[in-house]
Design a protein around this motif. Structure first.
Motif, mmCIF file in Angstrom:
data_model
loop_
_atom_site.group_PDB
_atom_site.id
_atom_site.type_symbol
_atom_site.label_atom_id
_atom_site.label_comp_id
_atom_site.label_asym_id
_atom_site.label_seq_id
_atom_site.Cartn_x
_atom_site.Cartn_y
_atom_site.Cartn_z
ATOM 1 N N LEU A 185 -29.960 30.937 -52.500
ATOM 2 C CA LEU A 185 -30.787 31.616 -51.652
ATOM 3 C C LEU A 185 -32.211 31.014 -51.315
ATOM 4 O O LEU A 185 -32.784 30.889 -52.535
ATOM 5 C CB LEU A 185 -31.000 32.794 -51.963
ATOM 6 C CG LEU A 185 -31.975 34.205 -51.113
ATOM 7 C CD1 LEU A 185 -31.147 34.650 -50.071
ATOM 8 C CD2 LEU A 185 -32.445 34.983 -51.839
ATOM 9 N N ARG A 186 -32.572 30.949 -50.016
ATOM 10 C CA ARG A 186 -34.005 30.481 -49.914
ATOM 11 C C ARG A 186 -34.393 30.927 -48.409
ATOM 12 O O ARG A 186 -33.564 31.515 -47.838
ATOM 13 C CB ARG A 186 -34.003 28.872 -50.052
ATOM 14 C CG ARG A 186 -33.430 28.427 -48.737
ATOM 15 C CD ARG A 186 -33.498 26.892 -48.581
ATOM 16 N NE ARG A 186 -33.258 26.204 -47.318
ATOM 17 C CZ ARG A 186 -33.032 24.977 -47.118
ATOM 18 N NH1 ARG A 186 -33.021 24.045 -48.210
ATOM 19 N NH2 ARG A 186 -32.519 24.779 -45.780
ATOM 20 N N GLY A 187 -35.875 30.785 -48.377
ATOM 21 C CA GLY A 187 -36.384 31.146 -46.943
ATOM 22 C C GLY A 187 -36.205 30.567 -45.862
ATOM 23 O O GLY A 187 -36.039 29.108 -46.021
ATOM 24 N N ASP A 188 -36.024 30.680 -44.730
ATOM 25 C CA ASP A 188 -36.130 29.943 -43.455
ATOM 26 C C ASP A 188 -37.121 29.726 -42.888
ATOM 27 O O ASP A 188 -38.279 30.406 -43.688
ATOM 28 C CB ASP A 188 -34.812 30.471 -42.423
ATOM 29 C CG ASP A 188 -35.447 31.757 -42.022
ATOM 30 O OD1 ASP A 188 -36.566 32.111 -42.127
ATOM 31 O OD2 ASP A 188 -34.733 32.293 -41.091
ATOM 32 N N THR A 189 -37.676 29.059 -41.991
ATOM 33 C CA THR A 189 -38.663 28.723 -41.304
ATOM 34 C C THR A 189 -39.560 30.056 -40.795
ATOM 35 O O THR A 189 -40.669 30.016 -40.532
ATOM 36 C CB THR A 189 -38.750 27.887 -40.031
ATOM 37 O OG1 THR A 189 -38.022 28.163 -39.060
ATOM 38 C CG2 THR A 189 -38.259 26.506 -40.607
ATOM 39 N N TRP A 190 -38.865 30.844 -40.651
ATOM 40 C CA TRP A 190 -39.330 32.527 -40.065
ATOM 41 C C TRP A 190 -39.748 33.099 -41.348
ATOM 42 O O TRP A 190 -40.003 34.628 -41.131
ATOM 43 C CB TRP A 190 -38.343 33.120 -39.156
ATOM 44 C CG TRP A 190 -38.384 32.305 -37.865
ATOM 45 C CD1 TRP A 190 -37.336 31.711 -37.388
ATOM 46 C CD2 TRP A 190 -39.181 32.646 -36.839
ATOM 47 N NE1 TRP A 190 -37.614 31.266 -36.091
ATOM 48 C CE2 TRP A 190 -38.602 31.885 -35.716
ATOM 49 C CE3 TRP A 190 -40.538 33.253 -36.593
ATOM 50 C CZ2 TRP A 190 -39.391 31.688 -34.417
ATOM 51 C CZ3 TRP A 190 -41.058 33.174 -35.494
ATOM 52 C CH2 TRP A 190 -40.541 32.418 -34.567
ATOM 53 N N GLY A 191 -39.274 32.851 -42.516
ATOM 54 C CA GLY A 191 -39.630 33.679 -43.807
ATOM 55 C C GLY A 191 -38.551 34.521 -44.063
ATOM 56 O O GLY A 191 -38.783 35.552 -44.747
ATOM 57 N N GLN A 192 -37.417 34.335 -43.542
ATOM 58 C CA GLN A 192 -36.237 35.247 -43.779
ATOM 59 C C GLN A 192 -35.308 34.778 -44.709
ATOM 60 O O GLN A 192 -34.845 33.579 -44.678
ATOM 61 C CB GLN A 192 -35.490 35.919 -42.778
ATOM 62 C CG GLN A 192 -34.249 36.696 -42.947
ATOM 63 C CD GLN A 192 -33.771 37.353 -41.877
ATOM 64 O OE1 GLN A 192 -34.120 37.103 -40.706
ATOM 65 N NE2 GLN A 192 -33.060 38.500 -42.058
ATOM 66 N N PRO A 193 -34.893 35.263 -45.900
ATOM 67 C CA PRO A 193 -34.050 34.693 -46.908
ATOM 68 C C PRO A 193 -32.700 34.424 -46.165
ATOM 69 O O PRO A 193 -32.384 35.239 -45.369
ATOM 70 C CB PRO A 193 -33.931 35.919 -48.150
ATOM 71 C CG PRO A 193 -35.166 36.631 -47.746
ATOM 72 C CD PRO A 193 -35.357 36.627 -46.428
ATOM 73 N N GLU A 194 -32.130 33.431 -46.572
ATOM 74 C CA GLU A 194 -30.577 33.171 -46.311
ATOM 75 C C GLU A 194 -30.133 32.268 -47.397
ATOM 76 O O GLU A 194 -30.654 31.659 -48.134
ATOM 77 C CB GLU A 194 -30.868 32.237 -45.074
ATOM 78 C CG GLU A 194 -31.542 30.689 -45.191
ATOM 79 C CD GLU A 194 -31.661 30.132 -43.992
ATOM 80 O OE1 GLU A 194 -31.186 30.443 -42.936
ATOM 81 O OE2 GLU A 194 -31.971 28.909 -44.021
ATOM 82 N N ILE A 195 -28.808 32.479 -47.368
ATOM 83 C CA ILE A 195 -27.911 31.520 -48.453
ATOM 84 C C ILE A 195 -27.390 30.665 -47.411
ATOM 85 O O ILE A 195 -26.703 30.747 -46.465
ATOM 86 C CB ILE A 195 -26.591 32.655 -48.728
ATOM 87 C CG1 ILE A 195 -27.184 34.000 -49.384
ATOM 88 C CG2 ILE A 195 -25.905 31.690 -49.775
ATOM 89 C CD1 ILE A 195 -26.067 34.911 -49.748
ATOM 90 N N VAL A 196 -27.795 29.356 -48.004
ATOM 91 C CA VAL A 196 -27.467 28.254 -47.044
ATOM 92 C C VAL A 196 -26.281 27.489 -47.475
ATOM 93 O O VAL A 196 -25.696 27.380 -48.658
ATOM 94 C CB VAL A 196 -28.642 27.374 -47.249
ATOM 95 C CG1 VAL A 196 -29.891 27.737 -46.816
ATOM 96 C CG2 VAL A 196 -28.976 26.868 -48.798
ATOM 97 N N SER A 197 -25.808 26.817 -46.495
ATOM 98 C CA SER A 197 -24.640 26.018 -46.779
ATOM 99 C C SER A 197 -23.514 26.578 -47.199
ATOM 100 O O SER A 197 -22.931 25.909 -48.230
ATOM 101 C CB SER A 197 -25.130 24.480 -47.390
ATOM 102 O OG SER A 197 -26.084 23.995 -46.876
ATOM 103 N N LEU A 198 -23.013 27.745 -46.627
ATOM 104 C CA LEU A 198 -21.529 28.223 -47.164
ATOM 105 C C LEU A 198 -20.586 27.814 -46.426
ATOM 106 O O LEU A 198 -20.777 27.388 -45.079
ATOM 107 C CB LEU A 198 -21.961 29.705 -47.375
ATOM 108 C CG LEU A 198 -22.587 30.326 -48.148
ATOM 109 C CD1 LEU A 198 -22.520 31.907 -48.062
ATOM 110 C CD2 LEU A 198 -22.495 29.936 -49.631
ATOM 111 N N SER A 199 -19.354 27.559 -46.552
ATOM 112 C CA SER A 199 -18.176 27.588 -45.893
ATOM 113 C C SER A 199 -17.802 28.758 -45.094
ATOM 114 O O SER A 199 -18.088 29.773 -45.837
ATOM 115 C CB SER A 199 -17.024 27.035 -46.957
ATOM 116 O OG SER A 199 -17.318 25.923 -47.696
#
Lengths: 173, 448
Positions: free
Chosen positions: B201-215
């Motif tokens: 989990l990390r933040g995107d450029t808008w500041g919203q958390p996201e789980i990145v690079s999932l299948s």
């Protein structure tokens, strides 16, 4: 022409009491940190940038404006987790540009202040984007419409803030 | 040469300042030290700035908090009594839930012990007030009023009762910086609760958390809870992170990002908890709490559930046989109602098997003749199939006519009468205990 300085009075340098040089930037940093916690979307506003622009366009001295911008920017970096110097570089550039333009433009006019602040806010975003995205390789997205909104908000607030700060200065001929 | 410097003085100063700062940036970026990211003068500058900015913020924050406390504690007390009543009711309900969860937790511990998995428990936390932010959109950093003097160290997890907030970054003597999970440079190991998909989990450029690079996975649905996985060695496992908001494909490639709505309101934080100590065993206090919760839950359960003496129940017209049956520890069997006219199917209308002759037809008339005296006085059915030997028929149902003693010594095997559905054994049974086995409650005693 509205934007051009037409008399010696208009290009006369403005100075401030020494305490103002210290208190106003600190106040801008503190309010920026505090109000962003309690007011939603206050992080659109950049009070240290407005103070930098104001000092630059009123002093009209690029060297001092560069140094003032550097100090304020590095102090602002201290509140973030970024490497120290991101805001320092951007505000040094903005201070230099604003002071250079302040010699040629009538900065007493509110319309000119509005346009200058609008443009310098966009310029700072461009410098930040270049530094973070291409120099440090950190994520930094350019959202066009959002940046325009931010620039407009800073410009509008800057007009009122500059008028308020005008009360603290003394004119030197 | 002199004219060159005097002519381009401004530009040269600007260039010198920029070059100096770029060199400073390069030094910071090229020599990262995980133990002390900013050393020497750099660290000092940051410390100075924070030291100058935070005291007025703490003062303003404290003043505002005092005013709000004065209002909320002394003025705004409308509906407090009603709210207190509701909360007590809710507390009873939560105690029952806690009991159930405690049992689940113990089961989970046993399973984890079987799998050799070690879980981190929260041993100690430090409550802190949020006194400021970085003030920029590019840096999602909070300032809290606790520092190294209070035991705070870098990379300690920061949470609220709703969910995780972030981790401590730079720690000063009286204050600390907290890097929120919504920042683009943050990272936390998370797991989707239902699908058990792990990610970062990390933040995107808008500041919203996201789980990145999932299948891509069709099982990932909106609203699915997201928890910390414990794989990052910072956040304890099982803390609430948020819920799945939507799945967005990455611009390049076939992977997707899962946008997460954070459980904690990151834009309106006032108080947070810094986890300063974790361990691999459940702390003694938590174990005590679980034990207390079970005891309280059983008490609440006993109060809420209908008991043998229910004030709201209709009056019982049947005589109380509990005292007598308690001696035998046997509940009297349920007897069918008496027939008005005994017939072929009446239990007492059929002669004993020992008296039957093969091929002989049994008629109602015969049985009515043989039991003519009995037909006038209805006889209760013999509870032979459900009555153990120790029960006394004449005392088990004194209101009904006494049943006839069995004509034959051949008796069917008695059945255990205290079934798990009986209310009597449940009175002393706590929710956490296993219900007694029916055979133990009433062991069969030599039926036939």
């Amino acid at each position: 022409m509205v934007l051009m300085a037409s008399s010696r009075h208009e290009v006369g340098a403005k100075s401030f009491p020494l305490v103002i040089y210290i208190v106003v930037p600190l106040l801008a940093l503190g309010l920026q940190s505090l109000l962003s916690l309690h007011l939603a979307r206050f992080d659109l506003i950049d009070l240290p940038l407005l103070v930098t622009i104001y000092y630059a366009i009123t002093q009209r001295e690029p060297v001092s404006a560069t140094l003032v911008g550097t100090v304020i920017g590095i102090a602002q970096d201290g509140l973030t987790h970024h490497a120290l110097g991101i805001f320092g570089i951007s505000k040094a550039v903005i201070g230099y540009m604003a002071a250079s333009l302040g010699v040629r433009v009538d900065t007493e006019n509110h319309g000119a202040r509005l346009l200058l602040t609008f443009g310098f806010t966009l310029a700072q975003t461009a410098v930040l984007w270049m530094l973070q995205r291409h120099m440090l390789g950190q994520p930094y997205a350019w959202h066009g419409f959002h940046e325009i909104i931010r620039a407009a908000a800073n410009a509008l607030l800057g007009v009122f803030l500059f008028a308020l700060l005008d009360l603290t200065r003394r004119t030197e001929y | 040469m002199e004219s060159f410097f005097s002519r381009y003085r401004n530009a040269l100063v600007l260039i010198a300042v920029l070059v100096a700062q770029v060199i400073g940036l390069a030094v910071q970026v090229r020599r990262p030290d995980p133990n002390s990211p900013d050393k020497g003068g750099v660290r000092l500058i940051r410390s100075w700035v924070v030291g100058v900015v935070t005291p007025p913020e703490m003062l303003l924050h404290g003043t505002g908090k005092g005013i709000r406390g004065l209002w909320s504690n002394y003025v705004d007390l409308i509906h407090v009594r009603k709210e207190n009543k509701q909360l007590k009711s809710e507390l009873d309900h939560l105690r029952l839930e806690e009991d159930s969860l405690a049992e689940d937790a113990r089961q989970g511990q046993r399973l984890q012990a079987l799998l050799g998995f070690r879980e981190k428990y929260v041993y100690q936390t430090v409550a802190a007030q949020v006194i400021g932010t970085s003030g920029t959109e590019q840096s999602h950093v909070l300032l809290i009023d606790k520092g190294s003097r209070d035991g705070i160290k870098p990379d300690m997890p920061v949470i609220t009762p709703d969910g995780i907030v972030g981790k401590t970054r730079d720690v000063f003597r009286h204050t600390s910086q907290v890097l929120e999970v919504s920042d683009a440079t943050s990272g936390a190991g998370v797991i989707l609760e239902r699908t058990r998909i792990r990610g970062v989990l990390r933040g995107d450029t808008w500041g919203q958390p996201e789980i990145v690079s999932l299948s891509p996975d069709e099982r990932i649905q909106r609203g699915e809870p997201v928890l910390t996985s414990g794989g990052d060695a910072i956040y304890p496992r099982g803390l609430a992170v948020g819920t799945v908001e939507r799945v967005v494909p990455q611009p390049e490639g076939t992977l997707v990002n899962v946008l997460v709505k954070p459980a904690a309101n990151l834009s309106r934080l006032e108080e947070v908890l810094v986890i300063t100590s974790t361990g691999e065993e459940m702390p003694a206090e938590m174990q005590q709490d679980l034990g207390d919760a079970q005891q309280k839950a059983s008490d609440v359960l006993a109060e809420k559930l209908p008991s043998r003496i229910d004030p709201n129940a209709p009056p019982d017209t049947q005589p109380d046989t509990s005292k007598e049956s308690a001696d035998d520890a046997v509940t009297p069997p349920v007897r069918p109602p008496q027939p008005l006219h005994p017939d072929h199917f009446t239990p007492s209308g059929t002669p004993p098997a020992a008296e039957l002759v093969p091929g002989q037809k049994i008629t109602n008339a015969q049985s009515s003749v043989e039991g003519g005296s009995e037909s006038n006085a209805p006889q209760p059915p013999k509870p032979e199939t459900s009555k153990p030997q120790t029960s006394k028929p004449q005392t088990s149902t004194p209101a009904s006519p006494a049943p006839k003693p069995p004509r034959s010594a051949a008796k069917p095997k008695p059945k255990p009468t205290a079934t798990p559905g009986d209310p009597a054994p449940k009175q002393n049974q706590t929710p956490g205990q296993q219900p007694p086995a029916p055979a133990q409650a009433t062991p069969p005693q030599g039926g036939a």
